[in-house]
Write a protein that holds these residues in place. Sequence first.
Motif, PDB file in Angstrom:
ATOM      1  N   TRP A  70      58.832  52.188  60.629  1.00 33.54           N
ATOM      2  CA  TRP A  70      57.964  51.131  60.158  1.00 33.54           C
ATOM      3  C   TRP A  70      56.768  51.806  59.535  1.00 33.54           C
ATOM      4  CZ3 TRP A  70      52.939  49.703  61.710  1.00 33.54           C
ATOM      5  CH2 TRP A  70      52.491  48.522  61.151  1.00 33.54           C
ATOM      6  N   TYR A  71      56.460  51.431  58.322  1.00 37.02           N
ATOM      7  CA  TYR A  71      55.398  52.111  57.607  1.00 37.02           C
ATOM      8  C   TYR A  71      54.316  51.122  57.249  1.00 37.02           C
ATOM      9  CZ  TYR A  71      53.364  55.849  54.962  1.00 37.02           C
ATOM     10  OH  TYR A  71      52.528  56.831  54.527  1.00 37.02           O
ATOM     11  N   GLN A  72      53.171  51.320  57.814  1.00 38.27           N
ATOM     12  CA  GLN A  72      52.046  50.430  57.564  1.00 38.27           C
ATOM     13  C   GLN A  72      51.324  50.876  56.300  1.00 38.27           C
ATOM     14  OE1 GLN A  72      49.134  50.449  60.643  1.00 38.27           O
ATOM     15  NE2 GLN A  72      47.897  48.875  59.696  1.00 38.27           N
ATOM     16  N   VAL A  73      51.090  49.923  55.417  1.00 38.73           N
ATOM     17  CA  VAL A  73      50.334  50.225  54.212  1.00 38.73           C
ATOM     18  C   VAL A  73      48.868  50.314  54.597  1.00 38.73           C
ATOM     19  CG1 VAL A  73      49.678  49.402  51.927  1.00 38.73           C
ATOM     20  CG2 VAL A  73      52.003  49.064  52.754  1.00 38.73           C
ATOM     21  N   VAL A  74      48.279  51.456  54.311  1.00 40.03           N
ATOM     22  CA  VAL A  74      46.878  51.658  54.636  1.00 40.03           C
ATOM     23  C   VAL A  74      46.073  51.692  53.342  1.00 40.03           C
ATOM     24  CG1 VAL A  74      47.351  52.931  56.752  1.00 40.03           C
ATOM     25  CG2 VAL A  74      47.158  54.178  54.639  1.00 40.03           C
ATOM     26  N   PRO A  75      44.801  51.353  53.409  1.00 41.70           N
ATOM     27  CA  PRO A  75      43.989  51.401  52.193  1.00 41.70           C
ATOM     28  C   PRO A  75      43.814  52.839  51.722  1.00 41.70           C
ATOM     29  CG  PRO A  75      42.679  50.739  54.102  1.00 41.70           C
ATOM     30  CD  PRO A  75      44.087  50.897  54.568  1.00 41.70           C
ATOM     31  N   GLU A 101      32.812  54.293  41.668  1.00 46.87           N
ATOM     32  CA  GLU A 101      33.053  52.912  42.103  1.00 46.87           C
ATOM     33  C   GLU A 101      34.219  52.305  41.339  1.00 46.87           C
ATOM     34  OE1 GLU A 101      29.393  50.746  41.737  1.00 46.87           O
ATOM     35  OE2 GLU A 101      28.362  52.047  43.164  1.00 46.87           O
ATOM     36  N   GLN A 102      34.290  52.574  40.035  1.00 49.34           N
ATOM     37  CA  GLN A 102      35.391  52.043  39.238  1.00 49.34           C
ATOM     38  C   GLN A 102      36.720  52.637  39.686  1.00 49.34           C
ATOM     39  OE1 GLN A 102      34.042  52.984  35.275  1.00 49.34           O
ATOM     40  NE2 GLN A 102      33.172  50.948  34.973  1.00 49.34           N
ATOM     41  N   ARG A 103      36.743  53.935  39.948  1.00 46.61           N
ATOM     42  CA  ARG A 103      37.970  54.574  40.427  1.00 46.61           C
ATOM     43  C   ARG A 103      38.432  53.939  41.734  1.00 46.61           C
ATOM     44  NH1 ARG A 103      35.115  59.147  38.747  1.00 46.61           N
ATOM     45  NH2 ARG A 103      35.974  59.926  36.818  1.00 46.61           N
ATOM     46  N   THR A 108      42.165  50.519  44.573  1.00 46.21           N
ATOM     47  CA  THR A 108      42.341  49.342  45.422  1.00 46.21           C
ATOM     48  C   THR A 108      43.276  48.348  44.742  1.00 46.21           C
ATOM     49  OG1 THR A 108      40.170  49.633  46.434  1.00 46.21           O
ATOM     50  CG2 THR A 108      41.149  47.436  46.574  1.00 46.21           C
ATOM     51  N   ALA A 109      43.094  48.154  43.445  1.00 43.64           N
ATOM     52  CA  ALA A 109      43.957  47.237  42.700  1.00 43.64           C
ATOM     53  C   ALA A 109      45.392  47.743  42.667  1.00 43.64           C
ATOM     54  CB  ALA A 109      43.425  47.049  41.280  1.00 43.64           C
ATOM     55  N   ALA A 161      39.779  42.283  36.636  1.00 41.64           N
ATOM     56  CA  ALA A 161      38.876  41.257  36.108  1.00 41.64           C
ATOM     57  C   ALA A 161      38.172  40.558  37.266  1.00 41.64           C
ATOM     58  CB  ALA A 161      39.642  40.251  35.264  1.00 41.64           C
ATOM     59  N   GLU A 162      38.913  40.322  38.358  1.00 37.76           N
ATOM     60  CA  GLU A 162      38.296  39.729  39.546  1.00 37.76           C
ATOM     61  C   GLU A 162      37.221  40.645  40.120  1.00 37.76           C
ATOM     62  OE1 GLU A 162      41.366  38.893  42.388  1.00 37.76           O
ATOM     63  OE2 GLU A 162      42.433  37.553  41.004  1.00 37.76           O
ATOM     64  N   ALA A 163      37.436  41.954  39.979  1.00 43.80           N
ATOM     65  CA  ALA A 163      36.463  42.927  40.482  1.00 43.80           C
ATOM     66  C   ALA A 163      35.299  43.118  39.518  1.00 43.80           C
ATOM     67  CB  ALA A 163      37.152  44.261  40.754  1.00 43.80           C
ATOM     68  N   GLY A 164      35.391  42.498  38.337  1.00 41.55           N
ATOM     69  CA  GLY A 164      34.288  42.587  37.385  1.00 41.55           C
ATOM     70  C   GLY A 164      34.380  43.744  36.418  1.00 41.55           C
ATOM     71  N   LEU A 165      35.545  44.375  36.306  1.00 40.39           N
ATOM     72  CA  LEU A 165      35.722  45.466  35.351  1.00 40.39           C
ATOM     73  C   LEU A 165      36.356  44.913  34.083  1.00 40.39           C
ATOM     74  CD1 LEU A 165      37.063  48.303  37.652  1.00 40.39           C
ATOM     75  CD2 LEU A 165      34.793  48.063  36.715  1.00 40.39           C
ATOM     76  N   VAL A 166      35.867  45.360  32.945  1.00 37.45           N
ATOM     77  CA  VAL A 166      36.391  44.910  31.661  1.00 37.45           C
ATOM     78  C   VAL A 166      37.584  45.778  31.311  1.00 37.45           C
ATOM     79  CG1 VAL A 166      35.836  44.573  29.225  1.00 37.45           C
ATOM     80  CG2 VAL A 166      34.095  44.188  30.974  1.00 37.45           C
ATOM     81  N   ASP A 167      38.632  45.176  30.767  1.00 38.97           N
ATOM     82  CA  ASP A 167      39.868  45.883  30.451  1.00 38.97           C
ATOM     83  C   ASP A 167      39.641  47.094  29.558  1.00 38.97           C
ATOM     84  OD1 ASP A 167      42.794  45.392  28.503  1.00 38.97           O
ATOM     85  OD2 ASP A 167      42.693  46.303  30.479  1.00 38.97           O
TER      86      ASP A 167
END
Length: 181
Positions: A70-75, A101-103, A108-109, A161-167
């Motif tokens: 069982w493999y737990q996805v960790v951040p 911060e962007q990285r 995270t995304a 986009a939800e995080a506020g970064l422009v494409d």
Amino acid sequence: VLVQRYQNYVYRLCYLVMRNEQDAEDMTQETFIRACRALPRFEIREGISFEAWLYRIAVNCCRSRMRRKWYQVVPWPHLGYGDRIAAKAEDRPERVVMRGEQRSQVLTAINQLGEKHRLVIILRYYADLSNEEIASVLNIPSGTVRSRLHTARQRLRELLAEAGLVDDEVRPLAVEEMRAV
């Protein structure tokens, strides 16, 4: 010679897939053991590089490990980006902090994507493999790779986009930071 030449690339790929240093080290070792055993059967085919063949073994090792237990996805852990990427002399401190911060937001995304979409993003932008090579690594048709890349990019765009970064700011950064990990 093969281990010395490719160990860092394989480790980074395993780390991006497993998200754990110990598991990445184990899977890197397992990858080279399997590769050495399979080397006599390796054939150079048009459009498929040795790196793609090796990455396929690495991805399969990681998948096997995740299926076996069982493999737990960790951040994503903090990777010390300030230390790993040298700041240019003309970069201001606030710009370096903003990049970090962007990285973090991009990772995270990527982490929020499902495995099949996360893998194509990692193989495309970290490993810099072509669609045909990704198809070979994942043992899927190249049309499926294109479809998954499209879906993954679209989902990443939404998440960022939800995080506020422009494409326009994110695409070059995503490629740059995937290779920096």
